[in-house]
Design an enzyme around this catalytic site. Structure first.
Site, PDB file in Angstrom:
ATOM      1  N   ASP A  94       0.839  -1.201   0.000  1.00 46.14           N
ATOM      2  CA  ASP A  94       0.000   0.000   0.000  1.00 46.14           C
ATOM      3  C   ASP A  94       0.870   1.246   0.000  1.00 46.14           C
ATOM      4  O   ASP A  94       2.037   1.212   0.399  1.00 46.14           O
ATOM      5  CB  ASP A  94      -0.950  -0.005   1.200  1.00 46.14           C
ATOM      6  CG  ASP A  94      -0.215  -0.047   2.538  1.00 46.14           C
ATOM      7  OD1 ASP A  94       0.728  -0.845   2.670  1.00 46.14           O
ATOM      8  OD2 ASP A  94      -0.594   0.714   3.456  1.00 46.14           O
ATOM      9  N   GLU A 148       0.063  -1.147   5.844  1.00 50.18           N
ATOM     10  CA  GLU A 148       1.118  -0.667   6.733  1.00 50.18           C
ATOM     11  C   GLU A 148       1.079   0.846   6.913  1.00 50.18           C
ATOM     12  O   GLU A 148       1.329   1.366   8.013  1.00 50.18           O
ATOM     13  CB  GLU A 148       2.491  -1.091   6.196  1.00 50.18           C
ATOM     14  CG  GLU A 148       3.657  -0.826   7.141  1.00 50.18           C
ATOM     15  CD  GLU A 148       4.269   0.564   7.023  1.00 50.18           C
ATOM     16  OE1 GLU A 148       5.055   0.943   7.918  1.00 50.18           O
ATOM     17  OE2 GLU A 148       3.953   1.275   6.036  1.00 50.18           O
TER      18      GLU A 148
END
Length: 377
Positions: A85, A141
């Protein structure tokens, strides 16, 4: 070709690595957009299937897609940890397209951390298949790992060592320590009143939260490297009303668990200055510190392997947190910052230094062979 082929061996793979990086950067993956993150996971799975000859498990938790490959013999092997991400919304690549010019790669998320994923996949492609490795690529994350935290911690507990493919420090250093992160919101409830007619009947939430800002900021300890930063402040609804609601967000960074616990206890012990106001604290530690001791054995090994490759490495302590904090927090030796060298993560100036990709991938591959024998020493 063997992973022991060294830097020159990985240099021959550089064009393919750049092609794969272009694919990953094009698959935009802002953390909160589960559809985009799922598409990114499929792209990574396709690249990994081609390089590793096997499909990953795609683990979807509360709508967020994570990937996991398991390779080699069973037992306490090596956890290679990364995330796919990014912080950039879909459409950013139209304004900042992927490019390779003047020795640098640009594009949203190229440094943090699509290049690290490419390095991991290419290093694993040349790693002895008997080496026990789990490659875990999470999808959230950047927002604190809300769906993947337990997954990271469970994999770390089952592993002898953890290598984190976050970008290197700005000077190329490996990240041998990271501060722990705690996040808080302090909410004050007062009592509204007309600011002109009868302000004395009110309980001013703005005045109370202003007092708490000073108290909280005073918990910092520069000598210990502890920062306590008041950030977002909200209060009031109209200019002629004594405000009855206010809130303050606080960001805390600590080098040690002891300091993290000290600040946590102090914030939870806050009491209102105005006895008629109500004060509520929510939040706490999000990531424990990655302390020097957690990385020491792996950093010594990295120094030795770098020397054997004709390279040199240094170590740096940094303030930002990563999933490496979670791995270290459960007691697993952890070395962070093994990913790409560059600068500007989370900014429009983000870039990766092309000439560092082959050497750093060679170092990763060398560590994957060396750790089963020497990690934990």
């Amino acid at each position: 070709m063997s992973a022991r082929a060294g830097v020159s061996g990985f240099a021959t793979r550089l064009p393919a690595m750049l092609d794969d990086l272009a694919l990953l950067v094009a698959a935009e993956s802002p953390s909160a957009d589960h559809h985009a993150v799922a598409h990114s996971a499929r792209v990574i799975a396709d690249v990994g299937r081609r390089l590793l000859g096997s499909d990953p498990e795609i683990l979807t938790i509360d709508g967020c897609a994570h990937l996991r490959w398991r390779r080699g013999r069973p037992g306490r092997g090596i956890l290679v940890l990364g995330h796919h991400d990014t912080v950039f919304p879909v459409g950013t690549i139209e304004r900042r397209p992927y490019s390779v010019e003047a020795g640098v790669v640009r594009g949203p998320g190229c440094l943090d951390m699509k290049a690290g994923l490419v390095m991991a996949l290419h290093a694993l492609a040349l790693t002895d298949p008997d080496v026990g490795v789990t490659l875990l690529v999470t999808g959230d994350e950047e927002i604190g790992s809300p769906t993947s935290r337990a997954l990271v911690e469970d994999e770390a507990r089952a592993s002898a060592a953890c290598l984190v493919l976050e970008a290197a420090a700005d000077d190329g250093s490996l990240k041998i320590a990271r501060k722990g992160v705690s996040m808080y919101e302090i909410a004050v409830t007062g009592r509204a009143a007309h600011a002109g007619l009868d302000p004395e009947r009110g309980v001013n939430a703005t005045t109370e939260i202003a007092h708490q800002v000073g108290v909280v900021a005073g918990l910092a300890d520069p000598g210990e490297g502890t920062t306590v930063t008041p950030t977002v402040l909200r209060s009031g609804t109209s200019a002629n009303t004594v405000p009855d609601q206010a809130s303050l967000r606080v960001d805390v960074r600590c080098r040690t668990r002891k300091e993290q616990e000290r600040v946590h206890q102090s914030i939870n012990a806050l009491r209102p200055q105005d006895r008629e106001a109500e004060l509520r604290v929510v939040g706490g530690p999000n990531r424990p510190p990655l302390e020097d001791a957690a990385s020491a054995c792996l950093f010594r090994l990295a120094e030795a392997e770098a020397t054997a490759l004709g390279l040199s490495v240094s170590g740096a302590a940094v303030g930002g947190g990563s999933d490496g904090n979670l791995a270290a927090g459960v007691g697993t030796p952890t070395l962070d910052g093994l990913g790409a060298v560059g600068a500007g993560p989370h900014t429009t100036d983000e870039y990766v230094v092309v000439d560092e990709l082959a050497p750093r991938t060679a170092l990763l591959a060398a560590l994957l062979h060396a750790i089963p024998v020497q990690a934990g020493g």
